[in-house]
Design a protein around this motif. Sequence first.
Motif, PDB file in Angstrom:
ATOM      1  N   LEU A 491     -40.632-105.223 -78.092  1.00  0.00           N
ATOM      2  CA  LEU A 491     -40.207-103.832 -77.943  1.00  0.00           C
ATOM      3  C   LEU A 491     -40.964-103.243 -79.102  1.00  0.00           C
ATOM      4  CD1 LEU A 491     -37.383-105.549 -77.455  1.00  0.00           C
ATOM      5  CD2 LEU A 491     -37.022-103.201 -76.106  1.00  0.00           C
ATOM      6  N   ALA A 492     -41.944-102.000 -78.808  1.00  0.00           N
ATOM      7  CA  ALA A 492     -42.874-101.251 -79.830  1.00  0.00           C
ATOM      8  C   ALA A 492     -42.309 -99.837 -79.783  1.00  0.00           C
ATOM      9  CB  ALA A 492     -44.020-101.518 -79.395  1.00  0.00           C
ATOM     10  N   HIS A 493     -42.339 -99.123 -80.921  1.00  0.00           N
ATOM     11  CA  HIS A 493     -41.924 -97.875 -80.927  1.00  0.00           C
ATOM     12  C   HIS A 493     -42.635 -97.494 -82.601  1.00  0.00           C
ATOM     13  CE1 HIS A 493     -39.655 -94.426 -79.769  1.00  0.00           C
ATOM     14  NE2 HIS A 493     -39.017 -94.266 -80.909  1.00  0.00           N
ATOM     15  N   GLY A 494     -43.453 -96.315 -82.174  1.00  0.00           N
ATOM     16  CA  GLY A 494     -43.930 -95.830 -83.513  1.00  0.00           C
ATOM     17  C   GLY A 494     -45.173 -96.980 -83.930  1.00  0.00           C
ATOM     18  N   ALA A 495     -44.785 -97.215 -85.156  1.00  0.00           N
ATOM     19  CA  ALA A 495     -45.656 -98.557 -85.654  1.00  0.00           C
ATOM     20  C   ALA A 495     -45.214 -99.800 -85.650  1.00  0.00           C
ATOM     21  CB  ALA A 495     -46.242 -98.066 -87.026  1.00  0.00           C
ATOM     22  N   ALA A 496     -43.710 -99.958 -85.268  1.00  0.00           N
ATOM     23  CA  ALA A 496     -42.800-101.014 -85.464  1.00  0.00           C
ATOM     24  C   ALA A 496     -42.693-101.714 -84.204  1.00  0.00           C
ATOM     25  CB  ALA A 496     -41.215-100.571 -85.887  1.00  0.00           C
ATOM     26  N   GLU A 497     -42.449-102.979 -84.483  1.00  0.00           N
ATOM     27  CA  GLU A 497     -42.282-103.956 -83.152  1.00  0.00           C
ATOM     28  C   GLU A 497     -41.056-104.822 -83.283  1.00  0.00           C
ATOM     29  OE1 GLU A 497     -45.516-106.702 -83.361  1.00  0.00           O
ATOM     30  OE2 GLU A 497     -46.626-104.769 -84.615  1.00  0.00           O
ATOM     31  N   ILE A 498     -40.308-105.256 -82.496  1.00  0.00           N
ATOM     32  CA  ILE A 498     -39.226-106.118 -82.207  1.00  0.00           C
ATOM     33  C   ILE A 498     -39.730-107.231 -81.608  1.00  0.00           C
ATOM     34  CG2 ILE A 498     -36.776-106.621 -81.676  1.00  0.00           C
ATOM     35  CD1 ILE A 498     -36.381-103.922 -82.577  1.00  0.00           C
ATOM     36  N   ARG A 499     -40.033-108.298 -82.034  1.00  0.00           N
ATOM     37  CA  ARG A 499     -40.578-109.545 -81.403  1.00  0.00           C
ATOM     38  C   ARG A 499     -39.237-110.479 -81.189  1.00  0.00           C
ATOM     39  NH1 ARG A 499     -46.023-110.806 -84.493  1.00  0.00           N
ATOM     40  NH2 ARG A 499     -46.932-109.001 -84.262  1.00  0.00           N
ATOM     41  N   VAL A 500     -39.115-110.857 -80.164  1.00  0.00           N
ATOM     42  CA  VAL A 500     -37.930-111.923 -79.547  1.00  0.00           C
ATOM     43  C   VAL A 500     -38.565-112.837 -78.789  1.00  0.00           C
ATOM     44  CG1 VAL A 500     -35.719-111.843 -78.060  1.00  0.00           C
ATOM     45  CG2 VAL A 500     -36.478-109.519 -79.230  1.00  0.00           C
ATOM     46  N   HIS A 501     -37.866-114.298 -79.046  1.00  0.00           N
ATOM     47  CA  HIS A 501     -38.412-115.286 -78.405  1.00  0.00           C
ATOM     48  C   HIS A 501     -37.244-116.209 -78.326  1.00  0.00           C
ATOM     49  CE1 HIS A 501     -42.201-113.998 -80.119  1.00  0.00           C
ATOM     50  NE2 HIS A 501     -42.616-114.747 -79.174  1.00  0.00           N
ATOM     51  N   LEU A 502     -36.835-116.527 -76.966  1.00  0.00           N
ATOM     52  CA  LEU A 502     -36.013-117.590 -76.408  1.00  0.00           C
ATOM     53  C   LEU A 502     -36.805-118.997 -76.300  1.00  0.00           C
ATOM     54  CD1 LEU A 502     -33.005-118.213 -75.476  1.00  0.00           C
ATOM     55  CD2 LEU A 502     -33.837-117.241 -73.208  1.00  0.00           C
ATOM     56  N   VAL A 503     -36.262-119.933 -77.074  1.00  0.00           N
ATOM     57  CA  VAL A 503     -36.692-121.314 -76.777  1.00  0.00           C
ATOM     58  C   VAL A 503     -35.817-122.227 -76.023  1.00  0.00           C
ATOM     59  CG1 VAL A 503     -37.424-123.198 -78.136  1.00  0.00           C
ATOM     60  CG2 VAL A 503     -37.775-121.222 -79.008  1.00  0.00           C
ATOM     61  N   ALA A 504     -36.157-122.693 -75.108  1.00  0.00           N
ATOM     62  CA  ALA A 504     -35.563-123.842 -74.020  1.00  0.00           C
ATOM     63  C   ALA A 504     -36.118-124.827 -73.874  1.00  0.00           C
ATOM     64  CB  ALA A 504     -35.330-123.102 -72.770  1.00  0.00           C
ATOM     65  N   GLY A 505     -35.329-126.156 -73.982  1.00  0.00           N
ATOM     66  CA  GLY A 505     -35.646-127.533 -73.690  1.00  0.00           C
ATOM     67  C   GLY A 505     -36.105-128.137 -75.211  1.00  0.00           C
ATOM     68  N   ALA A 506     -35.891-127.340 -76.225  1.00  0.00           N
ATOM     69  CA  ALA A 506     -36.293-128.240 -77.473  1.00  0.00           C
ATOM     70  C   ALA A 506     -35.060-128.887 -78.142  1.00  0.00           C
ATOM     71  CB  ALA A 506     -36.693-127.131 -78.540  1.00  0.00           C
ATOM     72  N   ALA A 507     -35.221-130.116 -78.680  1.00  0.00           N
ATOM     73  CA  ALA A 507     -34.275-130.781 -79.146  1.00  0.00           C
ATOM     74  C   ALA A 507     -33.560-130.131 -80.327  1.00  0.00           C
ATOM     75  CB  ALA A 507     -34.758-132.204 -79.722  1.00  0.00           C
TER      76      ALA A 507
END
Length: 632
Positions: A491-507
């Motif tokens: 999600l980006a706004h102005g010069a900022a970004e929010i980075r979201v990551h969902l990891v599935a299947g990892a031990a």
Amino acid sequence: MTHPFPLPAEDRATSPYTGWTRAHWEAAADGLLAAVTPYATPGRALYQLPGHRPSWSGTRSDGLEGFARTFLLAAFRVAGARGADPHGLLERYADGFATGTRRPGGDGPEDWPRIADRSQPLVESASIALGLRITRPWLWDRLDDGVRQRVGAWLTDALTATPVPTNWELFPVAVGGFLAEADVETEAARAAVDRGLARIEPWYTGDGWYSDGANRAFDYYNGWALHLYPALDAWLSGDTERLARYGQRLAAHLADYAHLFGGDGAPLHQGRSLIYRFAAAAPLWLGALTGHTPLAPGTTRRLASGALRYFLDRGAASGDGLLSLGWHGRYEGLVQPYSGPASPYWAAKGFLGLLLPEDHEVWTAREEPGPATAGADVTRAVHGPNWLLQSTTADGLVRLHNHGSEHLPPPGDPDQDDPYYARLAYSTATGPAPYGAAPDNHFGLLSGDRVSLRTRLEPLGAGDGWAASRHHARVVGEERPDEVRITGLVLAHGAAEIRVHLVAGAAPGHPVRQTGWAAPDEDLRSELLPLHGLLTADPLPAATAFSGRAVTPALTGETTGGAAGDLFVCLARLTAEPDPAPLETLARVDVAPADGGYEVRVAWWDGAAYRAHLSERAVRVAPAIPAPVSRS
């Protein structure tokens, strides 16, 4: 800035942003062509430029590349001057045509190699054919009959040669268009045009974008090949039906494409063959030439001239006026196996605008600002590639958030992502860390000193201020390498970004790492702030096309193996503002489990707000009730 060849005085009345006019383009073309003149072979059939090992095609093929690409530049220069040729350019290249085609495929020092399946001469045949087509009254029609027959016979092999199944499919189109017009193997020439156009059709993803082959490689080949050859051939042929089709696609492409140039003129640094530099101007001129562009004439010239000046001001042409293999100057990270000493001269395509007469409004209109400096920050979803573009007027930077483009690994090296296609983000002021270095703008699993590859990418959509995708994370050398899935959202706004990551299947207990922008340690600020599941780690050094000393911020975390997967969230920023607001004041983020996944609520500093739901199955993003963030 002192250039390696003389340029006219600036004209800030007509060109308030760049100072450059048509006269500057003509002077630049003259300077580039004068610089290569000493490197022509005695019969002028090959141009053996210095400064680099031969490409995988060999020395003579590299010399043919030098002839073809500089001839295209000369053709634009002379055709744009309506045949005026005070420097004797066409005589020079006429000699080369006569010499190079005496014994095609022979072993003489100036014999042109034959056009064969998937060969570099097939690539160069397109530039030769296009140059001959646009200068036909002043060159082709005046060649001796024997030379015309030999050149036509050499080009004819391109009509049936098998191209690489990428933009190469259009090289026979360029050759066929010329040969049909010149009454050489007319039936086969027209068949080659129809065949090439049919083969690229499945790659059109809509909204003005093509993939470069049956994959998800999106890059500048859209502009300097996949749009250029079909639309230009239709325009030169006077085929109004085909031009309407390809022109409509071109106009849609330019609506996005104009956003890929920074306030300083820099094109976005993403994709392969970036050594062609200001060839990025070609589709801008093409829109004006064919009458299919959404851009004002002054905006077209501002973007095109800005790109040319950006590179010439920064040393793209060395002290002797030769274009180097690199971005500003020479940079080995951009040199590919097919790169020869003359490869950068496909930058000639950027001079397409010289075909527009000097009284055309694209040359006479007052320059207007490009989107990156037009008065408001912009986030723009680009649906064909599934990108999000983000530009800020305070510093003129353009950033691309990549949730839809990927590329096969480099030849012979399946253990690395392609840094120019697989990274999460690119910009007009930063370059990706090259092969072998820790990747910038990456999220993935760590295994010793290795990071997971971003494979089997699946776009999940892009919209107002956001883009999302899913991919499989493959760690080279590990068993069951494709079991881990990562769903990503920005999600980006102005010069900022929010980075979201969902990891599935990892031990449980598997380390992960998020990296930010690889920015030079001067002028630019690259920041990462951990918000959920991540902690600050040591920054990572790299050399990029922009700086020998770039620094990439990094965060690390660890999976728990939970049923809904593990969520990792951070706030990022790349800015050239001298005194930006503290990063932590730009957004508030709340995370909670919800419906088999997670809900992420974002409130930006100015009251804009979003609510996103992520699960392994889908990503949904919607505006939320505004809730201003206090900067106190």
